[in-house]
Structures are given as structure tokens and as C-alpha cells.
Design a protein around this motif. Structure first.
Motif, short mmCIF file in Angstrom:
data_model
loop_
_atom_site.label_atom_id
_atom_site.label_comp_id
_atom_site.label_asym_id
_atom_site.label_seq_id
_atom_site.Cartn_x
_atom_site.Cartn_y
_atom_site.Cartn_z
N LEU A 1 2.38 -6.48 -4.68
CA LEU A 1 2.19 -5.46 -3.66
C LEU A 1 0.82 -5.61 -2.99
O LEU A 1 -0.17 -5.90 -3.66
CB LEU A 1 2.29 -4.07 -4.27
N THR A 2 0.80 -5.38 -1.68
CA THR A 2 -0.49 -5.30 -0.99
C THR A 2 -1.12 -3.97 -1.40
O THR A 2 -0.42 -3.06 -1.87
CB THR A 2 -0.31 -5.34 0.53
N PRO A 3 -2.43 -3.82 -1.23
CA PRO A 3 -3.05 -2.53 -1.56
C PRO A 3 -2.40 -1.35 -0.83
O PRO A 3 -2.18 -0.29 -1.42
CB PRO A 3 -4.51 -2.72 -1.15
N SER A 4 -2.04 -1.54 0.45
CA SER A 4 -1.43 -0.42 1.19
C SER A 4 -0.01 -0.13 0.68
O SER A 4 0.40 1.03 0.63
CB SER A 4 -1.43 -0.69 2.69
N GLN A 5 0.73 -1.16 0.26
CA GLN A 5 2.06 -0.92 -0.31
C GLN A 5 1.94 -0.17 -1.64
O GLN A 5 2.69 0.77 -1.88
CB GLN A 5 2.80 -2.25 -0.54
N ALA A 6 1.02 -0.61 -2.49
CA ALA A 6 0.84 0.06 -3.78
C ALA A 6 0.44 1.52 -3.57
O ALA A 6 0.96 2.42 -4.24
CB ALA A 6 -0.22 -0.67 -4.61
N GLN A 7 -0.45 1.77 -2.62
CA GLN A 7 -0.90 3.15 -2.34
C GLN A 7 0.26 3.97 -1.81
O GLN A 7 0.45 5.13 -2.20
CB GLN A 7 -2.06 3.11 -1.34
N PHE A 8 1.07 3.41 -0.93
CA PHE A 8 2.21 4.13 -0.37
C PHE A 8 3.21 4.49 -1.47
O PHE A 8 3.67 5.63 -1.56
CB PHE A 8 2.90 3.30 0.72
N ILE A 9 3.54 3.53 -2.32
CA ILE A 9 4.51 3.78 -3.40
C ILE A 9 3.96 4.82 -4.37
O ILE A 9 4.69 5.72 -4.80
CB ILE A 9 4.87 2.46 -4.11
N GLU A 10 2.70 4.71 -4.70
CA GLU A 10 2.09 5.62 -5.69
C GLU A 10 1.91 7.04 -5.15
O GLU A 10 2.14 8.00 -5.86
CB GLU A 10 0.74 5.06 -6.12
N ASN A 11 1.53 7.17 -3.89
CA ASN A 11 1.11 8.48 -3.38
C ASN A 11 1.97 9.09 -2.28
O ASN A 11 1.84 10.28 -2.01
CB ASN A 11 -0.33 8.39 -2.87
N GLU A 12 2.78 8.29 -1.61
CA GLU A 12 3.45 8.82 -0.43
C GLU A 12 4.97 8.88 -0.50
O GLU A 12 5.59 9.48 0.37
CB GLU A 12 3.01 8.03 0.81
N LEU A 13 5.57 8.25 -1.50
CA LEU A 13 7.02 8.39 -1.63
C LEU A 13 7.33 9.74 -2.27
O LEU A 13 6.76 10.08 -3.31
CB LEU A 13 7.60 7.27 -2.50
N SER A 14 8.20 10.49 -1.67
CA SER A 14 8.53 11.81 -2.20
C SER A 14 9.36 11.69 -3.48
O SER A 14 10.08 10.71 -3.70
CB SER A 14 9.31 12.62 -1.16
N ALA A 15 9.25 12.70 -4.31
CA ALA A 15 10.03 12.74 -5.56
C ALA A 15 11.53 12.70 -5.25
O ALA A 15 12.29 12.06 -5.98
CB ALA A 15 9.67 13.98 -6.37
N SER A 16 11.95 13.36 -4.18
CA SER A 16 13.38 13.35 -3.85
C SER A 16 13.85 11.97 -3.41
O SER A 16 14.97 11.56 -3.73
CB SER A 16 13.70 14.40 -2.78
N PHE A 17 13.00 11.21 -2.69
CA PHE A 17 13.35 9.84 -2.30
C PHE A 17 13.49 8.97 -3.55
O PHE A 17 14.47 8.25 -3.71
CB PHE A 17 12.29 9.26 -1.37
N ILE A 18 12.51 9.06 -4.45
CA ILE A 18 12.55 8.27 -5.68
C ILE A 18 13.76 8.64 -6.52
O ILE A 18 14.44 7.77 -7.06
CB ILE A 18 11.23 8.42 -6.47
N ALA A 19 14.09 9.92 -6.62
CA ALA A 19 15.25 10.36 -7.39
C ALA A 19 16.54 9.80 -6.79
O ALA A 19 17.43 9.33 -7.51
CB ALA A 19 15.32 11.87 -7.47
N PHE A 20 16.65 9.83 -5.46
CA PHE A 20 17.84 9.31 -4.80
C PHE A 20 18.00 7.82 -5.05
O PHE A 20 19.06 7.34 -5.46
CB PHE A 20 17.77 9.59 -3.28
N VAL A 21 16.93 7.07 -4.81
CA VAL A 21 16.97 5.62 -4.99
C VAL A 21 17.24 5.27 -6.46
O VAL A 21 18.03 4.38 -6.76
CB VAL A 21 15.66 4.99 -4.48
N SER A 22 16.60 6.00 -7.36
CA SER A 22 16.77 5.74 -8.80
C SER A 22 18.18 6.02 -9.28
O SER A 22 18.62 5.46 -10.29
CB SER A 22 15.77 6.57 -9.61
N SER A 23 18.88 6.88 -8.58
CA SER A 23 20.26 7.18 -8.98
C SER A 23 21.28 6.26 -8.31
O SER A 23 22.33 6.00 -8.88
CB SER A 23 20.60 8.65 -8.67
N ARG A 24 20.98 5.75 -7.13
CA ARG A 24 21.97 4.94 -6.39
C ARG A 24 21.81 3.43 -6.57
O ARG A 24 22.78 2.72 -6.71
CB ARG A 24 21.90 5.29 -4.89
#
Length: 143
Positions: free
Chosen positions: A57-80
Motif C-alpha cells: 500500500l502507498t501511504p495514502s492508501q494505508a491511511q484511507f483504509i485505516e481511517n476513512e473506510l466506514s464500518a458499514s462499507f467494511i461490514a458489507f465487503v467482509s460479508s460479500r
């Protein structure tokens, strides 16, 4: 913590780009069913950790994944996505527009998904009944 199945020596981290995602998927889909299922369970259990384990991951990708992805997005992706992976259905990652220059602060990023996966009841042996594809779309926009 869930014990992720590590890549074999021939499988290396890839950049989080459309080409890198396809390379990782090709390697995962070449695994035996049991190992692919372990990978899918790892993604379901810890999406962010699984991404970091499989992609450079680039620093901006790591920061986006760590701090900007919503819990609902992660839950959706993690389930599908684990279902899609286990059935070896296509997953694509598309990036529209170039990232803005670092000095430009008035930009945002959004990732959306398109889930075209369906499951049919089937009595045929060796047929899962799963069809379709899953797509991630990354876009930059001016705030």
C-alpha cells in the motif's frame, strides 16, 4: 486474532492497483478449495489486515483504509467478497481519475461497489449455482 494463510514463496504482495488486484486473484483462484476458503475467511474476519497482508500500500492508501473506510462499507465487503472468492467469481478494481497532487487538499476519495452476484438452488452435482461478479470502483472528487 485469525491466523491468515500466508502466500507461498511464489506469491508476493502486489500494489493495490487494478493489475495488482487481478494478479492476487489469479494466484488465489489457483489455490486448492480448502486454501482458498481459508483466505476468504481471513478476509471476512479482518478486511483491513487481509488487504495489508496481500498488497503493498502507498501511504495514502494505508491511511484511507485505516481511517476513512466506514464500518458499514467494511461490514458489507467482509460479508460479500468471501462468497465471491470461494466461488471463484470475477472481482475487479477500477480507478477513475488520477489521484490529485499532494498539495491539493480539496479532494476526496470514494470507493463504491457493484455486486452482481446471484445464487440459484441447483440439484446438479459439482455446480455451485453462483454467478455474477463484484466490482470495486475508486473515484477522486473535488470537495
Amino acid at each position: 486474532m485469525f491466523n491468515h494463510l500466508k502466500f507461498t514463496k511464489s506469491m508476493e504482495k502486489q500494489p493495490l492497483t487494478p493489475t495488482g488486484v487481478q494478479t492476487v486473484l489469479n494466484e488465489l483462484y489457483a489455490l486448492p478449495d480448502e486454501q482458498l476458503q481459508q483466505q476468504a475467511r481471513g478476509l471476512a474476519f479482518d478486511f483491513s489486515g487481509w488487504i495489508s497482508e496481500h498488497f503493498t500500500l502507498t501511504p495514502s492508501q494505508a491511511q484511507f483504509i485505516e481511517n476513512e473506510l466506514s464500518a458499514s462499507f467494511i461490514a458489507f465487503v467482509s460479508s460479500r467478497v468471501p462468497f465471491v472468492m470461494e466461488h471463484r467469481l470475477p472481482i475487479t478494481y477500477s480507478v477513475f481519475s488520477k489521484p490529485p497532487a499532494k498539495e491539493e487538499k480539496e479532494w476526496g476519495k470514494i470507493i463504491t461497489t457493484t455486486d452482481n452476484v446471484s445464487q440459484a438452488s441447483t440439484s446438479e452435482l459439482f455446480t455451485s449455482g453462483a454467478t455474477g461478479s463484484f466490482q470495486f470502483i475508486s473515484r477522486y472528487y473535488r470537495k
